[in-house]
Design a protein around this motif. Structure first.
Motif, PDB file in Angstrom:
ATOM      1  N   HIS A   1      75.075  22.219 -28.865  1.00  0.00           N
ATOM      2  CA  HIS A   1      76.050  23.116 -28.231  1.00  0.00           C
ATOM      3  C   HIS A   1      76.861  22.354 -27.189  1.00  0.00           C
ATOM      4  O   HIS A   1      78.087  22.492 -27.135  1.00  0.00           O
ATOM      5  N   TYR A   2      76.185  21.575 -26.348  1.00  0.00           N
ATOM      6  CA  TYR A   2      76.922  20.782 -25.350  1.00  0.00           C
ATOM      7  C   TYR A   2      77.903  19.845 -26.048  1.00  0.00           C
ATOM      8  O   TYR A   2      79.058  19.726 -25.647  1.00  0.00           O
TER       9      TYR A   2
ATOM     10  N   ARG B   1      80.968  18.940 -23.610  1.00  0.00           N
ATOM     11  CA  ARG B   1      80.470  19.045 -22.240  1.00  0.00           C
ATOM     12  C   ARG B   1      79.335  18.072 -21.973  1.00  0.00           C
ATOM     13  O   ARG B   1      78.494  17.841 -22.834  1.00  0.00           O
ATOM     14  N   ASP B   2      79.282  17.574 -20.772  1.00  0.00           N
ATOM     15  CA  ASP B   2      78.156  16.792 -20.306  1.00  0.00           C
ATOM     16  C   ASP B   2      76.980  17.754 -20.108  1.00  0.00           C
ATOM     17  O   ASP B   2      77.176  18.862 -19.585  1.00  0.00           O
ATOM     18  N   PRO B   3      75.772  17.364 -20.501  1.00  0.00           N
ATOM     19  CA  PRO B   3      74.624  18.265 -20.355  1.00  0.00           C
ATOM     20  C   PRO B   3      74.309  18.680 -18.917  1.00  0.00           C
ATOM     21  O   PRO B   3      73.573  19.627 -18.711  1.00  0.00           O
ATOM     22  N   GLN B   4      74.860  18.011 -17.934  1.00  0.00           N
ATOM     23  CA  GLN B   4      74.589  18.374 -16.541  1.00  0.00           C
ATOM     24  C   GLN B   4      75.569  19.395 -15.994  1.00  0.00           C
ATOM     25  O   GLN B   4      75.441  19.824 -14.851  1.00  0.00           O
ATOM     26  N   THR B   5      76.546  19.811 -16.811  1.00  0.00           N
ATOM     27  CA  THR B   5      77.548  20.754 -16.326  1.00  0.00           C
ATOM     28  C   THR B   5      77.041  22.190 -16.404  1.00  0.00           C
ATOM     29  O   THR B   5      76.166  22.519 -17.200  1.00  0.00           O
ATOM     30  N   LEU B   6      77.628  23.018 -15.548  1.00  0.00           N
ATOM     31  CA  LEU B   6      77.297  24.441 -15.523  1.00  0.00           C
ATOM     32  C   LEU B   6      78.431  25.227 -16.156  1.00  0.00           C
ATOM     33  O   LEU B   6      79.568  24.774 -16.136  1.00  0.00           O
TER      34      LEU B   6
ATOM     35  N   ILE C   1      68.849  18.690 -18.331  1.00  0.00           N
ATOM     36  CA  ILE C   1      69.374  20.052 -18.399  1.00  0.00           C
ATOM     37  C   ILE C   1      68.519  21.062 -17.631  1.00  0.00           C
ATOM     38  O   ILE C   1      69.047  21.951 -16.980  1.00  0.00           O
ATOM     39  N   ALA C   2      67.200  20.931 -17.720  1.00  0.00           N
ATOM     40  CA  ALA C   2      66.309  21.934 -17.109  1.00  0.00           C
ATOM     41  C   ALA C   2      65.142  21.271 -16.380  1.00  0.00           C
ATOM     42  O   ALA C   2      63.984  21.438 -16.754  1.00  0.00           O
ATOM     43  N   PRO C   3      65.428  20.499 -15.320  1.00  0.00           N
ATOM     44  CA  PRO C   3      64.352  19.791 -14.631  1.00  0.00           C
ATOM     45  C   PRO C   3      63.298  20.706 -14.005  1.00  0.00           C
ATOM     46  O   PRO C   3      62.184  20.269 -13.743  1.00  0.00           O
ATOM     47  N   ASP C   4      63.635  21.986 -13.797  1.00  0.00           N
ATOM     48  CA  ASP C   4      62.674  22.928 -13.235  1.00  0.00           C
ATOM     49  C   ASP C   4      62.023  23.792 -14.315  1.00  0.00           C
ATOM     50  O   ASP C   4      61.358  24.781 -14.009  1.00  0.00           O
ATOM     51  N   GLY C   5      62.203  23.428 -15.597  1.00  0.00           N
ATOM     52  CA  GLY C   5      61.662  24.209 -16.704  1.00  0.00           C
ATOM     53  C   GLY C   5      60.146  24.316 -16.668  1.00  0.00           C
ATOM     54  O   GLY C   5      59.453  23.357 -16.332  1.00  0.00           O
TER      55      GLY C   5
END
Length: 167
Positions: free
Chosen positions: A84-85, A90-95, A16-20
């Motif tokens: 929530h996803y 929803r797939d966690p990779q969706t926007l 979900i947040a690879p740049d976190g």
């Protein structure tokens, strides 16, 4: 509970947040804890493990309580976001990405948490997944429950949140 270091490459944080950059859970924070949270096999709990290092000591041979709070905070937040996803199908990779922040953080220290033992955190939603969602997070040192988190997380628009914080 049989503790083991979780090494599955599909951590919620990495998906979900690879740049976190969060201290507790950001994959890009080289100085942080970089915890990894995953759905448990029971499909109810989200789990993580953490081995405190010598810099995480509170009293001699005991884990610093602030570290436990940090672990509960970050891991509980990922539990809410994952739910929530799921609630939205929803797939966690969706926007757009789903983000939450801590509304209230409660940690009850049940027993001293010894250094040198792998910590396992198991978190679950208590009640409904809504804008404000309650999470219960158990912290185990081996088989021993040492702390219990009971917190509320709030779904937010991070861009709007940053604007408010800097105005």
């Amino acid at each position: 509970m049989e503790p083991h270091l979780i090494t599955d490459p599909n951590a919620l944080q990495d998906i979900i947040a690879p740049d976190g950059v969060c201290f507790g859970c950001g994959p890009k924070n080289a100085n942080g804890l970089r915890i990894k949270s995953y759905w448990d096999a029971d499909n109810i709990h989200v789990i993580t493990t953490h081995m405190p290092d010598s810099g995480h000591v509170g009293w001699p041979s005991l884990v610093y309580g602030g570290l436990i709070s940090c672990l509960v905070d970050c891991h509980s937040n990922w539990t809410v976001m994952a739910n929530h996803y799921r609630a939205e199908g929803r797939d966690p990779q969706t926007l757009p990405r789903i983000d939450c922040v801590t509304g209230s953080l409660g940690v009850k220290y049940i027993k001293p948490t010894p250094m040198g033992i792998l910590l396992t955190l198991k978190a679950r939603i208590e009640g409904e997944v809504k804008r404000k969602t309650r999470v219960v997070c158990e912290v185990y040192a081996g088989d021993t429950l040492t702390a219990l988190g009971d917190s509320v997380f709030v779904r937010v628009d991070v861009g709007h949140l940053a604007k408010i914080a800097h105005s």
